[in-house]
Design a protein around this motif. Structure first.
Motif, PDB file in Angstrom:
ATOM      1  N   THR A  41       0.749  -1.357  -0.140  1.00 26.59           N
ATOM      2  CA  THR A  41       0.040  -0.174  -0.135  1.00 26.59           C
ATOM      3  C   THR A  41       0.580   1.521  -0.096  1.00 26.59           C
ATOM      4  OG1 THR A  41       0.378  -0.198   2.686  1.00 26.59           O
ATOM      5  CG2 THR A  41      -1.740  -1.165   1.005  1.00 26.59           C
ATOM      6  N   LYS A  42       1.930   1.595   1.190  1.00 27.21           N
ATOM      7  CA  LYS A  42       2.545   2.454   1.126  1.00 27.21           C
ATOM      8  C   LYS A  42       3.317   2.914   0.030  1.00 27.21           C
ATOM      9  CE  LYS A  42       1.637   2.844   5.940  1.00 27.21           C
ATOM     10  NZ  LYS A  42       0.599   3.582   6.598  1.00 27.21           N
ATOM     11  N   VAL A  45       1.639   3.278  -3.146  1.00 30.21           N
ATOM     12  CA  VAL A  45       0.646   4.351  -3.179  1.00 30.21           C
ATOM     13  C   VAL A  45       0.793   5.450  -4.181  1.00 30.21           C
ATOM     14  CG1 VAL A  45      -0.971   6.351  -2.869  1.00 30.21           C
ATOM     15  CG2 VAL A  45      -1.695   3.243  -2.459  1.00 30.21           C
ATOM     16  N   LEU A  46       2.442   6.321  -3.373  1.00 25.41           N
ATOM     17  CA  LEU A  46       3.207   6.969  -3.426  1.00 25.41           C
ATOM     18  C   LEU A  46       3.865   6.464  -4.884  1.00 25.41           C
ATOM     19  CD1 LEU A  46       4.736   9.785  -2.597  1.00 25.41           C
ATOM     20  CD2 LEU A  46       6.274   7.977  -1.453  1.00 25.41           C
ATOM     21  N   LEU A  49       1.382   7.905  -7.870  1.00 25.31           N
ATOM     22  CA  LEU A  49       1.261   8.711  -7.585  1.00 25.31           C
ATOM     23  C   LEU A  49       2.185   9.854  -8.209  1.00 25.31           C
ATOM     24  CD1 LEU A  49      -0.567   9.501  -4.104  1.00 25.31           C
ATOM     25  CD2 LEU A  49      -1.579   9.268  -6.618  1.00 25.31           C
ATOM     26  N   GLY A  72      -5.603   8.941 -10.290  1.00 24.48           N
ATOM     27  CA  GLY A  72      -4.890   8.852  -8.577  1.00 24.48           C
ATOM     28  C   GLY A  72      -5.866   9.135  -7.515  1.00 24.48           C
ATOM     29  N   VAL A  73      -7.131   9.847  -7.880  1.00 23.75           N
ATOM     30  CA  VAL A  73      -8.113  10.042  -6.500  1.00 23.75           C
ATOM     31  C   VAL A  73      -8.134   8.631  -6.615  1.00 23.75           C
ATOM     32  CG1 VAL A  73     -10.478  10.322  -6.562  1.00 23.75           C
ATOM     33  CG2 VAL A  73      -8.589  12.196  -7.273  1.00 23.75           C
ATOM     34  N   GLN A  75      -6.929   5.457  -7.146  1.00 27.80           N
ATOM     35  CA  GLN A  75      -5.530   5.020  -6.478  1.00 27.80           C
ATOM     36  C   GLN A  75      -5.874   5.875  -4.601  1.00 27.80           C
ATOM     37  OE1 GLN A  75      -3.990   2.321  -7.691  1.00 27.80           O
ATOM     38  NE2 GLN A  75      -2.451   2.326  -5.770  1.00 27.80           N
ATOM     39  N   LEU A  76      -5.671   6.437  -4.608  1.00 28.64           N
ATOM     40  CA  LEU A  76      -6.137   6.803  -2.858  1.00 28.64           C
ATOM     41  C   LEU A  76      -7.167   6.831  -2.297  1.00 28.64           C
ATOM     42  CD1 LEU A  76      -4.535  10.982  -2.886  1.00 28.64           C
ATOM     43  CD2 LEU A  76      -3.646   8.794  -1.764  1.00 28.64           C
ATOM     44  N   PRO A  80      -6.181   2.086   0.410  1.00 30.09           N
ATOM     45  CA  PRO A  80      -5.977   1.690   1.904  1.00 30.09           C
ATOM     46  C   PRO A  80      -7.942   0.392   2.122  1.00 30.09           C
ATOM     47  CG  PRO A  80      -6.304   3.964   1.778  1.00 30.09           C
ATOM     48  CD  PRO A  80      -5.774   3.723   0.297  1.00 30.09           C
TER      49      PRO A  80
END
Length: 111
Positions: A41-42, A45-46, A49, A72-73, A75-76, A80
């Protein structure tokens, strides 16, 4: 100005690709479900982005920027939630070492 934006875009693309690679390696190499969930995840995602930022800096058309923003939206919003569901399923199936948990908030809800 275009050259500077192109270089910044290339730098963001390389950084995003390296973070995504690190996330993939972490998912394969980390020993426990919680560690793998963190790696999935962390940094992923970065990395995505940063890849999207690099694309936005390279493409620069309004239609492309709108689509990149939408990706991007999403994905965010989804990463999570997926990590939460994976962690919850691993907890319920007993695949998590409870000694690794700092606080076990679900201990009173166990069947």
């Amino acid at each position: 100005m275009r050259v500077v934006l192109d270089w910044l875009g290339a730098l963001a693309l390389v950084a995003g690709a390296l973070l995504s690679l690190a996330a993939g390696i972490g998912v394969l190499r980390f020993p426990s479900v919680l560690d793998r969930m963190h790696a999935a995840t962390k940094p992923q995602v970065l990395g995505v982005l940063l890849l999207l930022l690099g694309l936005a800096l390279r493409l620069r058309t309004p239609a492309d920027l709108g689509m990149i923003l939408l990706v991007g939206v999403f994905q965010l919003a989804t990463a999570p939630v997926a990590a939460q569901m994976i962690g919850r399923a691993a907890y319920r199936s007993g695949r998590i070492d409870r000694e690794q948990l700092g606080t076990d908030e679900l201990a009173d809800r166990r069947k």
